[in-house]
Design an enzyme around this catalytic site. Structure first.
Site, mmCIF file in Angstrom:
data_model
loop_
_atom_site.group_PDB
_atom_site.id
_atom_site.type_symbol
_atom_site.label_atom_id
_atom_site.label_comp_id
_atom_site.label_asym_id
_atom_site.label_seq_id
_atom_site.Cartn_x
_atom_site.Cartn_y
_atom_site.Cartn_z
ATOM 1 N N GLU A 77 13.907 23.220 6.188
ATOM 2 C CA GLU A 77 13.505 24.667 6.232
ATOM 3 C C GLU A 77 12.045 25.017 6.696
ATOM 4 O O GLU A 77 11.209 25.286 5.725
ATOM 5 C CB GLU A 77 13.738 25.199 5.054
ATOM 6 C CG GLU A 77 15.194 25.221 4.531
ATOM 7 C CD GLU A 77 15.426 26.053 3.337
ATOM 8 O OE1 GLU A 77 14.366 26.524 2.735
ATOM 9 O OE2 GLU A 77 16.509 26.588 3.021
ATOM 10 N N GLU B 18 22.988 23.632 3.173
ATOM 11 C CA GLU B 18 22.951 24.241 1.837
ATOM 12 C C GLU B 18 23.483 25.439 1.984
ATOM 13 O O GLU B 18 23.192 26.440 2.631
ATOM 14 C CB GLU B 18 21.475 24.563 1.551
ATOM 15 C CG GLU B 18 20.515 23.253 1.124
ATOM 16 C CD GLU B 18 19.201 23.541 0.676
ATOM 17 O OE1 GLU B 18 19.061 24.519 0.103
ATOM 18 O OE2 GLU B 18 18.367 22.719 0.911
HETATM 19 C C1 FCB Z 1 16.266 26.130 -0.283
HETATM 20 C C2 FCB Z 1 15.830 24.979 -0.428
HETATM 21 C C3 FCB Z 1 16.279 24.419 -1.695
HETATM 22 C C4 FCB Z 1 16.814 25.028 -2.962
HETATM 23 C C5 FCB Z 1 17.599 26.229 -2.560
HETATM 24 C C6 FCB Z 1 17.979 27.164 -3.706
HETATM 25 O O1 FCB Z 1 15.331 27.211 0.249
HETATM 26 O O2 FCB Z 1 15.749 24.175 0.492
HETATM 27 O O3 FCB Z 1 15.426 22.948 -2.004
HETATM 28 O O4 FCB Z 1 15.583 25.411 -3.487
HETATM 29 O O5 FCB Z 1 16.656 26.950 -1.507
#
Ligand code: FCB
Length: 453
Positions: free
Chosen positions: A163, A359
């Protein structure tokens, strides 16, 4: 509802959020150590000093993953464990820890997916400008080469950055994450140097000539206007520019979006950090794209918010929560169809390449009930809906190959500290007891069936 054969179902964490042991094994300080120890920066003054203590509880955590039938574990390497001062020779002790982790995964037939940078920049590099300093990109490539050389025989999936939008804009633009600067010009320079670091690291790893899969993870948020008004449509376009195209265009098209650069250029931001050949290096081919998806940006034109410390205020825009949306414990709207939308968009507007959801998950106000269980129905229905949305994208031809649920464990949720729980496994901090939640059992079944009923 079946998923493709060999679909890689996993869970994810990041070093600073779970490891703890910040002063052990020769680890140096990162910007998150400094930031979390600065009063007022993290809720309740929480820090990652102990976190989930995974550094000391590796075997137990790996056994639990294995019991749950998890097929892949996405974790990150803490740069300051490998190079405590951000440059120079490798700290063998740090490499040994990740060797143990990777071997432990392999012994349990769990596929390692390694992220090189999940926000824990060595403090020594921040002291000389951090990501606003071009030299940090070179330092990152050197670090990547060290880790790659040490672990490429056992790790098949390599993610350079997690990110970059969040690193740049939350860290250097809004200041709500480490290192805590509030300056759009710095956020733009950081963006460029992050992307450049990705390109340079790709070059170094690629030259090793192995068959490993190399990629990068972006947090992508589809953007749409909140009302049927021209001003909101334009605001949504500005948000899409900064949040999505500013990363996707250089990576896939070798170009920065013209509208984003002219917006900041007109406001006096010096954009001379882009040098000859940088974009060629940034757009070097990747084997897969990792996508972190949580929610959409529903955007309203908000010129009055210029200068405030909220996302997109510098664009005269605001991301609002639609009234009808269910909200998570983070206050984020639940919008599974946005996942289908973003996956399909990558294939159609950028490249039809292998993708992984690296994620996705939600925070719930979880607690251990009197029976000793953690019944997180909301998480089950959230994941169920998002798996279906991913399946929908596959049905539309997207080459989606895996899905890493955020997170394996409850952990240090950055500026929110331990107040937000994202795990499929509950962590009783203090005792460091792990209690699989209902969602963990449910996820095991999904993995075993490779699909949903
Ligand atoms: C993302 C992050 C991860 C976690 C989630 C909820 O932005 O990459 O580390 O904090 O959010």
């Amino acid at each position: 509802m079946d998923f493709p054969e060999n679909f890689l179902w996993g869970t994810a964490t990041a070093a600073y959020q779970v490891e703890g042991a910040v002063n052990e094994g020769g680890r140096g300080a990162s910007i998150w150590d400094t930031f979390s120890h600065t009063p007022g920066k993290v809720r309740h003054g929480d820090t990652g000093d102990i976190a989930c203590d995974q550094y000391h509880r590796l075997e137990e955590d790996l056994d639990l993953m294995s019991e749950l039938g998890i097929l892949a574990y996405r974790f990150s390497v803490a740069w300051p464990r490998i190079q405590p001062e951000g440059s120079g020779s490798a700290n063998q002790n740090g490499l040994d820890f990740y060797r143990r982790l990777v071997d432990g995964l392999r012994q349990r037939s769990i596929e390692p997916m390694l992220t090189l940078y999940h926000w824990d920049l060595p403090q020594a590099l921040e002291d000389v400008g951090g990501w606003t300093n071009r030299d940090t990109s070179e330092r990152f490539a050197e670090y990547a080469a060290i880790v790659h050389e040490a672990l490429s025989d056992s790790v098949g999936f390599w993610i350079t950055l997690n990110e970059p939008w969040v690193s740049a804009w939350m860290g250097y633009g809004l200041g709500v994450h480490a290192p805590g600067h509030q300056d759009s010009a710095r956020a733009l320079a950081a963006t460029h140097h992050l992307l450049l670091s990705h390109g340079l690291a790709m070059e170094r790893m690629r030259s090793a000539g192995d068959a490993n899969q190399l990629g990068v993870t972006l947090n992508l948020h589809p953007a749409r206007p909140s009302r049927d008004r021209e001003a909101d449509r334009e605001a949504a376009r500005r948000v899409d520019g900064q949040a999505n195209r500013l990363y996707l265009d250089p990576l896939f098209h070798g170009d920065y979006p013209e509208d984003v650069f002219s917006y900041y250029g007109e406001r006096g931001v010096d954009l001379t950090f882009v040098q000859d050949r940088d974009l060629d290096r940034i757009s070097v081919p990747i084997d897969f794209l990792g996508i972190n998806y949580y929610f959409r940006n529903t955007v309203r034109d908000a010129p009055e918010e210029q200068g405030q410390s909220i996302p997109f205020a510098d664009l005269g825009a605001r991301s609002v929560i639609p009234h009808e949306a269910e909200k998570t414990a983070m206050g984020w709207p639940v919008e599974p169809d946005g996942l289908t939308e973003i996956l399909v968009r990558i294939k159609e507007d950028y490249e039809d390449l292998p993708m992984y959801v690296t994620e996705n998950g939600r925070a719930v106000h979880d607690y251990i009930d009197p029976e000793g269980d953690v019944d997180d129905e909301e998480r089950v229905s959230y994941l169920d809906a998002h798996f279906r949305a991913a399946h929908q994208a596959i049905a539309q031809g997207v080459d989606l190959r895996g899905y890493m649920v955020w997170s394996f464990l409850d952990n240090f949720e950055w500026a929110e500290g331990y107040s937000k729980r994202f795990g499929i496994v509950f962590v009783e901090y203090g005792a460091q007891r792990r209690v699989p939640k209902s969602s963990a059992r449910w996820y095991s079944d999904v993995i075993r069936r490779n699909g949903l009923e």
